[in-house]
Design an enzyme around this catalytic site. Structure first.
Site, short mmCIF file in Angstrom:
data_model
loop_
_atom_site.label_atom_id
_atom_site.label_comp_id
_atom_site.label_asym_id
_atom_site.label_seq_id
_atom_site.Cartn_x
_atom_site.Cartn_y
_atom_site.Cartn_z
N GLU A 126 0.85 -1.19 0.00
CA GLU A 126 0.00 0.00 0.00
C GLU A 126 0.88 1.24 0.00
O GLU A 126 2.00 1.19 0.50
CB GLU A 126 -0.83 0.07 1.30
N LYS A 128 2.11 4.62 1.67
CA LYS A 128 2.12 5.10 3.06
C LYS A 128 1.69 6.56 3.03
O LYS A 128 2.46 7.44 2.62
CB LYS A 128 3.52 4.96 3.67
N ASP A 130 0.72 10.26 3.99
CA ASP A 130 1.38 11.18 4.92
C ASP A 130 0.34 12.09 5.57
O ASP A 130 0.12 13.21 5.14
CB ASP A 130 2.43 12.00 4.14
N TYR A 235 -8.52 7.46 4.67
CA TYR A 235 -8.28 6.21 3.94
C TYR A 235 -8.07 5.09 4.95
O TYR A 235 -7.20 5.20 5.82
CB TYR A 235 -7.04 6.34 3.03
N LYS A 326 10.51 3.69 3.27
CA LYS A 326 10.39 5.14 3.14
C LYS A 326 11.15 5.67 1.92
O LYS A 326 12.22 5.15 1.58
CB LYS A 326 10.96 5.82 4.40
N CYS A 419 27.00 34.65 25.26
CA CYS A 419 25.65 34.36 24.78
C CYS A 419 25.09 35.57 24.04
O CYS A 419 25.12 36.69 24.57
CB CYS A 419 24.76 33.99 25.97
N CYS A 422 22.07 36.99 26.56
CA CYS A 422 22.28 37.55 27.91
C CYS A 422 23.74 37.91 28.16
O CYS A 422 24.08 38.41 29.23
CB CYS A 422 21.79 36.58 28.97
N CYS A 437 25.22 28.30 27.17
CA CYS A 437 25.18 29.60 27.83
C CYS A 437 25.05 29.33 29.33
O CYS A 437 24.25 28.49 29.74
CB CYS A 437 23.98 30.39 27.31
N CYS A 443 19.13 34.25 31.67
CA CYS A 443 19.13 34.41 30.21
C CYS A 443 17.69 34.34 29.69
O CYS A 443 17.01 33.33 29.85
CB CYS A 443 19.97 33.31 29.56
S1 IVH Z 1 -0.40 0.10 8.87
C1 IVH Z 1 0.54 -1.94 12.92
N1 IVH Z 1 -0.71 1.23 6.52
O1 IVH Z 1 2.20 5.12 9.26
C2 IVH Z 1 0.75 -1.11 11.74
N2 IVH Z 1 0.07 2.58 8.32
O2 IVH Z 1 4.44 4.20 11.52
C3 IVH Z 1 -0.33 -0.15 11.48
N3 IVH Z 1 0.41 4.93 7.73
O3 IVH Z 1 1.02 6.15 12.22
C4 IVH Z 1 -0.05 0.77 10.42
N4 IVH Z 1 -0.22 4.77 5.63
O4 IVH Z 1 -0.83 6.07 10.50
C5 IVH Z 1 -0.35 1.41 7.80
N5 IVH Z 1 -1.07 2.12 4.42
C6 IVH Z 1 -0.71 2.28 5.68
C7 IVH Z 1 -0.32 3.53 6.17
C8 IVH Z 1 0.07 3.63 7.51
C9 IVH Z 1 0.21 5.58 6.59
C10 IVH Z 1 0.89 5.54 9.00
C11 IVH Z 1 0.14 5.13 10.22
C12 IVH Z 1 1.14 5.08 11.34
C13 IVH Z 1 2.45 5.15 10.63
C14 IVH Z 1 3.24 3.91 10.98
#
Ligand code: IVH
Length: 687
Positions: A126, A128, A130, A235, A326, A419, A422, A437, A443
């Site tokens: 999937e 990830k 943001d 989502y 990532k 500093c 101060c 400092c 300060c």
């Molecule tokens: S699964 C137990 N799927 O990433 C694992 N997380 O560090 C549950 N996030 O805060 C997470 N997209 O909110 C999962 N497709 C995705 C995601 C996702 C974003 C976020 C999630 C969490 C962070 C994980």
């Protein structure tokens, strides 16, 4: 329809027909909503939709006995809170292990291959997203409450705001279980974000730095009518607590089920085979990334078969069956115009590069940290250099390296002797990269940061005491120490810039409310060097009162989980300082009331395990756990984790490169366990 309206006025309590009509209307509007927002495929024109919606509003206005708790009319918001409730998650909200490189993905795959003994493993992949994580609870198919992730154990209840998210179903579609918690990410689409900021700009309001901040800020709005005006989307990506739900065989099918309940899921979900499949998905998504409607900061790979997920289980805070792959942090070019020195709350002086403004990941950046003088030397950076600047997520931008080939004038960056705020002497301790400092509370630079920290959300949580207000209060000598906050008055606050009568009254109320504070928050708030939120909590739970912490000696301190040698030294040093003791006395005299924690309940621990009530020392490094994670795991099983080996030690868990502690344990004949034995023990006892 006219006749119906007349009937409505006549009746004091609604007839079954009215109930039914109301329900049908809600269902119809929900369906139109779903097609419009989730499927992006409107069934009716905006005018038709508006007319129907108006009908519903009228009906509810004239029939107060109708159940409107999950009506589409609740989506406009209404509740205005003074504070969010804090709610415990029924099932902890974990995070994901991160990987950045191909090697890390391969290592992830290899680990799973070894754990499951299966080749050609299948993964559900999937994007990830943001944004920010959310948990939404449905009781008998109806949205009951929603909570932010918070620290994973507890979060803030943001139900009213989540109800306003147009693609979140208020009522689940199709067959649904008795109870289900849906988890996912709240985001704002790239395009919606641009429009939101354009609107803000036109109204001369503050623009948001990026979609993530805008989404997070909107969900944390106390006024749900404001949240309703923000183009939030949710989502789904998983489930939490549930009752009466039979899990499907695979993650992919689970996602289809979430979709069938009426949630939006990412379009780019795929199942792939083996490590080549994962890397292929990465290549594909890296190309697609710029064209997606939302920001993503990586990909998530999840072992597809749910039985296998259960088999491989979790390490401390993350599932072993998933990986967040990532994307690398974005890097851009800029120029260092000058270097300033900022004072932190501990007096630490950080060199900050003032840059020619440059856009990184949609945010204009004009400052970047240079960390410390050693870093400047190591990276060979001078004022006027052209440099590469990097920004990853919400992390402060940093200067990565200079482009020496363009260097013409090279002005050396020098640490000031005094500093800049101060003018106290700056102290550079031998063997420490940090310069400090020595002005302490004298300060104003340090005082501002200390007061900001004291008032912050995880400390005393004084809502409305923003940075700008703190800066004015300190600058004008109104606040010199934390207790001065508790002696502020309305006229004093009202003379500050940007403070009206109402905001001043609200702030005074928030200050008053902050007086009742848990011991853990208080310890965190007073700013003992290196004592973060987690160690403050450990201190509070283990000692139970402020006076017990004050009396604790070095040995008692380092015996605590999370407290290392330097921290123990810092705590003792803190109490030895007369000014610190006075600061605390003044806070208590000003009405701060510390609430001590209840002792943790021992009966919650499964006593039937080999670590229960054992004194354990953990040493060396481990493959599957960090030392802290192991400590947490064993402590949760009732073990007392201590730092030094003695005759009283029951067992030593020795990882790679264990040194003197292992030798001492061998000499004393203490029971020693290596990582593979430990894993076997944990597995054998199903821990
Ligand atoms: S699964 C137990 N799927 O990433 C694992 N997380 O560090 C549950 N996030 O805060 C997470 N997209 O909110 C999962 N497709 C995705 C995601 C996702 C974003 C976020 C999630 C969490 C962070 C994980």
């Amino acid at each position: 329809m006219k006749k119906l309206a007349q009937d409505i006025i006549k009746q004091s309590s609604s007839s079954p027909e009215i109930y039914q009509h109301h329900q049908k209307l809600c269902q119809k509007i929900d369906r139109y909503n779903y097609y419009y927002y989730t499927l992006d495929n409107p069934l009716v024109s905006d005018a038709q939709y508006d007319a129907l919606y108006q009908q519903l509003v009228e009906l509810e206005k004239t029939h107060h006995d109708l159940d409107t708790s999950n009506s589409p009319t609740t989506r406009v918001g209404g509740d205005v809170l003074s504070k969010f409730n804090v709610i415990n998650h029924k099932v902890p909200m974990l995070s994901l292990s991160n990987g950045f490189t191909e090697e890390e993905v391969k290592a992830f795959y290899k680990r799973l291959y070894e754990l499951t003994g299966q080749e050609n493993l299948l993964f559900e992949c999937e994007p990830k997203l943001d944004g920010l994580a959310i948990s939404i609870h449905y009781e008998r198919g109806k949205l009951s409450y929603a909570v932010t992730r918070g620290d994973g154990a507890q979060g803030e209840e943001v139900t009213a705001n989540v109800r306003t998210i147009r693609n979140v179903p208020l009522v689940l579609q199709g067959d649904y279980p008795e109870y289900i918690e849906i988890r996912g990410e709240v985001i704002i689409n790239k395009q919606d974000f641009l429009m939101l900021n354009k609107r803000a700009e036109k109204r001369q309001e503050k623009v948001f730095a990026n979609p993530r901040n805008a989404a997070a800020g909107s969900i944390r709005q106390l006024d749900s009518r404001i949240a309703a005006k923000r183009p939030l989307r949710m989502y789904g990506y998983g489930i939490g607590a549930n009752q009466g739900f039979i899990l499907p065989r695979t993650q992919f099918e689970l996602m289809q089920q979430i979709k069938a309940w009426g949630f939006q899921i990412a379009d780019e979900i795929e199942t792939v085979k083996g490590v080549d499949g994962l890397l292929g998905y990465y290549q594909k998504m890296a190309h697609l990334r710029a064209d997606l409607s939302y920001d993503i900061d990586g990909l998530v790979y999840k072992l597809n078969e749910i039985a296998l997920q259960d088999e491989v289980g979790f390490i401390a805070r993350a599932p072993r069956w998933a990986l967040a792959h990532k994307f690398p942090a974005e890097e851009v070019e800029s120029e260092i115009v000058n270097v300033d020195f900022q004072i932190g709350r501990t007096g630490a002086i950080t060199p900050v590069a003032r840059l020619k403004p440059v856009a990184v990941g949609g945010v204009m950046v004009s400052n970047a940290t240079l960390h410390n003088m050693d870093e400047i030397k190591r990276k060979d950076i001078y004022i006027h250099d052209r440099v590469i600047v990097r920004r990853a997520g919400d992390v402060i931008p940093e200067v990565v390296r200079p482009l020496v080939q363009y260097r013409t004038v090279a002005q050396k960056i020098e640490m000031p002797k005094h500093c800049p705020v101060c003018h106290s002497v700056i102290e550079v301790l031998k063997d420490q990269a940090v310069a400090r400092c020595t002005g302490d509370w004298f300060c104003k630079g340090q005082t501002k940061e200390r007061i900001k920290h004291f008032a912050s959300r995880k400390a005393m949580d004084i809502d409305g005491l923003g940075d700008k207000i703190v800066e004015q209060l300190v600058e004008r000598d109104i606040v010199k120490l934390p207790h001065d906050l508790y002696h502020l008055s309305l006229p004093v606050l009202m003379q500050l810039e940007r403070m009206g009568r109402k905001s001043s009254i609200n702030l005074l109320q928030a200050i008053e409310q902050s007086k009742n504070v848990s011991l853990a928050r208080f310890i965190f708030a007073i700013g003992i060097r290196d004592i973060g939120e987690v160690s403050a909590k450990s201190l509070a739970e283990n000692f139970g009162s402020l006076s017990a912490i004050q009396k604790a000696d070095y040995n008692a301190l380092i015996d605590i989980h999370d407290i290392g040698e330097v921290m123990a030294y810092n705590i003792i040093h803190f109490w030895q300082n007369h000014e610190n003791r006075q600061m605390i006395d003044k806070l208590l005299a000003s009405g701060v009331n510390i609430i001590n924690p209840e002792k943790p309940k021992v009966h919650e621990i499964n006593v039937d395990n080999p670590f229960y009530q054992k004194t354990v020392v953990i040493t060396g490094s481990f493959v599957d756990y960090t030392r802290d994670e192991l400590k947490e795991k064993l402590s949760s099983l009732g073990a007392k984790c201590v730092n030094s080996v003695s005759k009283k030690t029951d067992m030593v868990i020795a990882g790679e490169k264990a040194g003197s502690k292992l030798q001492k344990a061998q000499a004393l004949g203490v029971f020693i366990i290596d990582e593979s034995n430990l894993l076997t023990m944990l597995k054998e006892f199903d821990l």
